[in-house]
Write an enzyme that holds these catalytic residues in place. Structure first.
Site, PDB file in Angstrom:
ATOM      1  N   GLU A   1      -4.268   7.153  -5.357  1.00  0.00           N
ATOM      2  CA  GLU A   1      -4.462   6.387  -6.605  1.00  0.00           C
ATOM      3  C   GLU A   1      -5.788   6.788  -7.235  1.00  0.00           C
ATOM      4  O   GLU A   1      -6.766   6.976  -6.502  1.00  0.00           O
ATOM      5  CB  GLU A   1      -4.446   4.885  -6.308  1.00  0.00           C
ATOM      6  CG  GLU A   1      -3.103   4.430  -5.772  1.00  0.00           C
ATOM      7  CD  GLU A   1      -3.046   2.922  -5.461  1.00  0.00           C
ATOM      8  OE1 GLU A   1      -4.059   2.225  -5.676  1.00  0.00           O
ATOM      9  OE2 GLU A   1      -2.002   2.460  -4.996  1.00  0.00           O
TER      10      GLU A   1
ATOM     11  N   ARG B   1       0.855  -1.186   0.000  1.00  0.00           N
ATOM     12  CA  ARG B   1       0.000   0.000   0.000  1.00  0.00           C
ATOM     13  C   ARG B   1       0.891   1.235   0.000  1.00  0.00           C
ATOM     14  O   ARG B   1       1.887   1.306   0.724  1.00  0.00           O
ATOM     15  CB  ARG B   1      -0.905   0.029   1.237  1.00  0.00           C
ATOM     16  CG  ARG B   1      -2.081  -0.941   1.189  1.00  0.00           C
ATOM     17  CD  ARG B   1      -3.125  -0.576   0.135  1.00  0.00           C
ATOM     18  NE  ARG B   1      -4.270  -1.463   0.141  1.00  0.00           N
ATOM     19  CZ  ARG B   1      -4.385  -2.572  -0.615  1.00  0.00           C
ATOM     20  NH1 ARG B   1      -3.418  -2.927  -1.441  1.00  0.00           N
ATOM     21  NH2 ARG B   1      -5.483  -3.304  -0.554  1.00  0.00           N
TER      22      ARG B   1
ATOM     23  N   HIS C   1      -1.195  -0.155  -9.873  1.00  0.00           N
ATOM     24  CA  HIS C   1      -1.808  -1.077  -8.902  1.00  0.00           C
ATOM     25  C   HIS C   1      -2.338  -2.335  -9.610  1.00  0.00           C
ATOM     26  O   HIS C   1      -3.547  -2.584  -9.629  1.00  0.00           O
ATOM     27  CB  HIS C   1      -2.921  -0.383  -8.113  1.00  0.00           C
ATOM     28  CG  HIS C   1      -3.270  -1.102  -6.839  1.00  0.00           C
ATOM     29  ND1 HIS C   1      -3.670  -0.460  -5.703  1.00  0.00           N
ATOM     30  CD2 HIS C   1      -3.285  -2.430  -6.524  1.00  0.00           C
ATOM     31  CE1 HIS C   1      -3.926  -1.330  -4.746  1.00  0.00           C
ATOM     32  NE2 HIS C   1      -3.701  -2.558  -5.223  1.00  0.00           N
TER      33      HIS C   1
HETATM   34  N1  LIG Z   1      -0.335  -4.508  -5.043  1.00  0.00           N
HETATM   35  C1  LIG Z   1      -1.455  -5.200  -4.993  1.00  0.00           C
HETATM   36  O1  LIG Z   1      -2.226  -5.226  -5.937  1.00  0.00           O
HETATM   37  C2  LIG Z   1      -1.759  -6.000  -3.797  1.00  0.00           C
HETATM   38  C3  LIG Z   1      -1.417  -5.556  -2.535  1.00  0.00           C
HETATM   39  N2  LIG Z   1      -1.722  -6.318  -1.444  1.00  0.00           N
HETATM   40  C4  LIG Z   1      -1.329  -5.823  -0.116  1.00  0.00           C
HETATM   41  O2  LIG Z   1      -0.483  -6.796   0.472  1.00  0.00           O
HETATM   42  C5  LIG Z   1      -0.833  -6.925   1.839  1.00  0.00           C
HETATM   43  C6  LIG Z   1      -0.368  -8.264   2.361  1.00  0.00           C
HETATM   44  O3  LIG Z   1      -1.166  -9.309   1.855  1.00  0.00           O
HETATM   45  P1  LIG Z   1      -0.979 -10.812   2.397  1.00  0.00           P
HETATM   46  O4  LIG Z   1       0.443 -11.228   2.299  1.00  0.00           O
HETATM   47  O5  LIG Z   1      -2.011 -11.647   1.776  1.00  0.00           O
HETATM   48  O6  LIG Z   1      -1.336 -10.579   3.950  1.00  0.00           O
HETATM   49  P2  LIG Z   1      -0.861 -11.424   5.206  1.00  0.00           P
HETATM   50  O7  LIG Z   1      -1.761 -11.044   6.318  1.00  0.00           O
HETATM   51  O8  LIG Z   1      -0.717 -12.868   4.849  1.00  0.00           O
HETATM   52  O9  LIG Z   1       0.622 -10.874   5.462  1.00  0.00           O
HETATM   53  C7  LIG Z   1       0.912  -9.688   6.109  1.00  0.00           C
HETATM   54  C8  LIG Z   1       2.011  -9.972   7.142  1.00  0.00           C
HETATM   55  O10 LIG Z   1       2.455  -8.737   7.698  1.00  0.00           O
HETATM   56  C9  LIG Z   1       2.608  -8.934   9.092  1.00  0.00           C
HETATM   57  N3  LIG Z   1       2.544  -7.636   9.770  1.00  0.00           N
HETATM   58  C10 LIG Z   1       1.445  -6.861   9.971  1.00  0.00           C
HETATM   59  N4  LIG Z   1       1.790  -5.727  10.618  1.00  0.00           N
HETATM   60  C11 LIG Z   1       3.133  -5.819  10.838  1.00  0.00           C
HETATM   61  C12 LIG Z   1       4.074  -4.957  11.462  1.00  0.00           C
HETATM   62  N5  LIG Z   1       3.695  -3.804  12.006  1.00  0.00           N
HETATM   63  N6  LIG Z   1       5.373  -5.352  11.482  1.00  0.00           N
HETATM   64  C13 LIG Z   1       5.764  -6.523  10.945  1.00  0.00           C
HETATM   65  N7  LIG Z   1       4.907  -7.382  10.331  1.00  0.00           N
HETATM   66  C14 LIG Z   1       3.616  -7.023  10.291  1.00  0.00           C
HETATM   67  C15 LIG Z   1       1.503  -9.886   9.490  1.00  0.00           C
HETATM   68  O11 LIG Z   1       1.789 -10.536  10.708  1.00  0.00           O
HETATM   69  C16 LIG Z   1       1.513 -10.844   8.294  1.00  0.00           C
HETATM   70  O12 LIG Z   1       2.438 -11.890   8.495  1.00  0.00           O
HETATM   71  C17 LIG Z   1      -2.346  -6.694   1.856  1.00  0.00           C
HETATM   72  O13 LIG Z   1      -2.777  -6.266   3.129  1.00  0.00           O
HETATM   73  C18 LIG Z   1      -2.537  -5.648   0.794  1.00  0.00           C
HETATM   74  O14 LIG Z   1      -2.497  -4.365   1.357  1.00  0.00           O
HETATM   75  C19 LIG Z   1      -2.345  -7.511  -1.563  1.00  0.00           C
HETATM   76  C20 LIG Z   1      -2.718  -7.987  -2.784  1.00  0.00           C
HETATM   77  C21 LIG Z   1      -2.478  -7.258  -3.999  1.00  0.00           C
HETATM   78  O1  LIG Z   2      -6.356  -7.346  -2.811  1.00  0.00           O
HETATM   79  C1  LIG Z   2      -5.780  -6.278  -2.562  1.00  0.00           C
HETATM   80  O2  LIG Z   2      -5.580  -5.873  -1.407  1.00  0.00           O
HETATM   81  C2  LIG Z   2      -5.317  -5.430  -3.669  1.00  0.00           C
HETATM   82  O3  LIG Z   2      -4.605  -4.497  -3.484  1.00  0.00           O
HETATM   83  C3  LIG Z   2      -5.755  -5.712  -5.063  1.00  0.00           C
HETATM   84  O4  LIG Z   2      -5.757  -7.001  -5.392  1.00  0.00           O
END
Ligand SMILES: NC(=O)C1=CN([C@@H]2O[C@H](COP(=O)(O)OP(=O)(O)OC[C@H]3O[C@@H](n4cnc5c(N)ncnc54)[C@H](O)[C@@H]3O)[C@@H](O)[C@H]2O)C=CC1
Ligand SMILES: O=C(O)C(=O)CO
Length: 328
Positions: free
Chosen positions: A269, A240, A288
Site C-alpha cells: 500500500e 490486511r 484502505h
Molecule cells: N481495513 C481497515 O481499515 C481496518 C483493518 N483492521 C484489521 O482488522 C483486524 C481485526 O480487528 P479487530 O476485530 O478489532 O480485532 P480482534 O482482535 O477483536 O479480532 C480478531 C479475531 O481474530 C481471531 N484470530 C486471530 N488469529 C486467528 C487465527 N489464526 N485463526 C482464527 N482466528 C484468529 C482472534 O482470536 C480475534 O477473535 C485488525 O488486526 C486489523 O488488521 C482493523 C481496523 C480497520
Molecule cells: O486500525 C487499523 O488497524 C487500520 O487498519 C486503520 O484503521
C-alpha cells in the site's frame, strides 16, 4: 504532582487538539518518516525518544534498537502488525492501540464492499457516468442478492462480530464464522454458527476476512482456499492485504471460481499502479478506508493520545496490546 517532561516522537500527523495535549506535558518532535523531507528528523529523534505515537510505519527491531530510552509506543490503529512485538515484550516497551473506537465504522466499510460487489454498484455507477446507460439494462448487468445469502466470516473478533450483526440482524443472512473458540455474542444466538475454515469456505456465498495479520495468518488465503469456495462466491478483505496471496486471488477471479472481490487492503500500500487488482473488472478496490471517517479518525487519535499520556505518567493505559501473546 506534574510528571517530568519527556521526549515524544510523533511519527504521523495528529489532529492539532491531540498534539496540543501532548505538547502541554512533554517535548514533542513531529517527524513522519514516510515523508522524504522528514526522515532525518525522525532518525535524529529516536535516540532520546521516550514515547512514540503514530501509525502506518514499521517500528521494527532496527528502529527500536536506535531508541534505547523508549518506554511506550501508541499506535493510531487497532492492527499491530507494524510492530516488532517480541522485541517490545523483551524490552518491556508498552504498546497501546485503538480497539473498539473503529469497530462499527470498519464494519460499515466492509458491508459497503459486500453491497458494492454483489450489486455491481461501482461498475454500474460508472456506466451511467460514462454515458453507457442508453437502454434498459439486461441480465448481463444484473447483480446477486445480498439478503438471505450465507456469509462466512474468517476471524470473529470485534469487527467480525459487527459485520455479523449487520448481516444477520439487518439482512437476514445466516452467518458462519471461523474462530479459535466459540464466540460469546448472545445477540447472534440462532444466527451464527462456528465452522472450520474448510466448511466455511465451501458453504458461504460471501467470505469476509477480519483476521489480524500474524505469522499464523500471513498468506492464509491461497489457491487451496479459493479452490474450496463455492463457484460464483464473493470474497471481501477488510483486514490486511498480506493475509491473501494476491496471485491466487487473481487466478480464482480469472478462472471464474470467484464472481467478485472487494478489497480495502493490499499486500503493498498504496496499491502499485501496475497491480492487476487496480483495474480488474470484477475487483472493487478501496484505498484502505476501513476506519477513515472524520468521527472515527478523531476518536482513534484521542484514544491513542490518552493512552500515551497515561503511560508516560506511569499509569496503566486503557488500551494496551499484550505483546506477549502470539497474536490478537
Ligand atoms: N481495513 C481497515 O481499515 C481496518 C483493518 N483492521 C484489521 O482488522 C483486524 C481485526 O480487528 P479487530 O476485530 O478489532 O480485532 P480482534 O482482535 O477483536 O479480532 C480478531 C479475531 O481474530 C481471531 N484470530 C486471530 N488469529 C486467528 C487465527 N489464526 N485463526 C482464527 N482466528 C484468529 C482472534 O482470536 C480475534 O477473535 C485488525 O488486526 C486489523 O488488521 C482493523 C481496523 C480497520
Ligand atoms: O486500525 C487499523 O488497524 C487500520 O487498519 C486503520 O484503521
Amino acid at each position: 504532582m506534574p510528571t517530568q517532561r519527556k521526549q515524544v516522537l510523533v511519527f504521523r500527523e495528529l489532529p492539532p487538539a491531540q498534539l496540543d495535549r501532548i505538547a502541554r506535558a512533554h517535548d514533542v518532535t513531529v517527524a513522519d518518516p514516510r515523508q522524504p523531507g522528514q526522515r532525518a528528523a525522525f532518525d535524529a529523534a529516536l535516540p532520546t525518544a521516550q514515547g512514540m505515537i503514530g501509525a502506518s510505519f514499521p517500528i521494527d527491531e532496527a528502529v527500536l534498537a536506535r531508541a534505547p530510552q523508549l518506554s511506550v509506543v501508541s499506535s493510531i490503529s487497532v492492527g499491530v502488525d507494524n510492530y516488532a512485538l517480541a522485541e517490545m515484550h523483551r524490552r518491556g516497551i508498552l504498546l497501546c492501540h485503538t480497539p473498539g473506537v473503529l469497530t462499527e465504522t470498519t464494519a460499515d466499510t466492509i458491508f459497503a464492499l459486500v453491497m458494492a460487489t454483489s450489486r455491481r454498484l461501482v461498475e454500474l455507477a460508472n456506466l451511467v457516468r460514462d454515458g453507457g446507460w442508453t437502454r434498459n439494462i439486461g441480465e448481463d448487468l444484473f447483480g446477486s442478492d445480498v439478503h438471505g445469502k450465507t456469509i462466512g466470516i474468517v476471524g470473529f473478533g470485534r469487527i467480525g462480530q459487527a459485520v455479523a450483526r449487520r448481516a444477520a440482524l439487518g439482512f437476514g443472512m445466516p452467518v458462519l464464522y471461523h474462530a479459535r473458540r466459540p464466540a460469546e455474542a448472545p445477540e447472534l444466538d440462532g444466527h451464527a454458527r462456528q465452522a472450520s475454515l474448510e466448511q466455511l469456505l465451501a458453504e458461504s456465498d460471501i467470505v469476509v476476512v477480519t483476521l489480524p495479520l500474524s505469522d499464523a495468518t500471513r498468506g492464509l488465503m491461497g489457491a487451496r482456499e479459493f479452490g474450496l469456495m463455492k463457484p460464483g462466491a464473493i470474497f471481501i478483505n477488510g483486514a490486511r492485504g498480506a493475509i491473501v496471496q494476491e496471485a491466487a486471488l487473481l487466478d480464482a477471479l480469472d478462472r471464474g471460481t470467484l464472481k467478485a472481490a472487494g478489497l480495502d487492503v493490499f499486500a503493498t500500500e498504496p496499491l502499485p499502479f501496475d497491480s492487476p487488482l487496480r483495474t480488474h473488472p470484477r475487483v472493487t478496490a478501496l484505498p484502505h478506508i476501513g476506519s477513515a471517517t472524520h468521527e472515527t479518525r478523531q476518536a482513534m487519535a484521542a484514544l491513542a493520545t490518552t493512552s500515551l499520556l497515561q503511560a508516560l505518567a506511569g499509569e496503566r493505559p486503557a488500551a494496551v496490546y499484550d505483546t506477549g501473546s502470539a497474536s490478537a
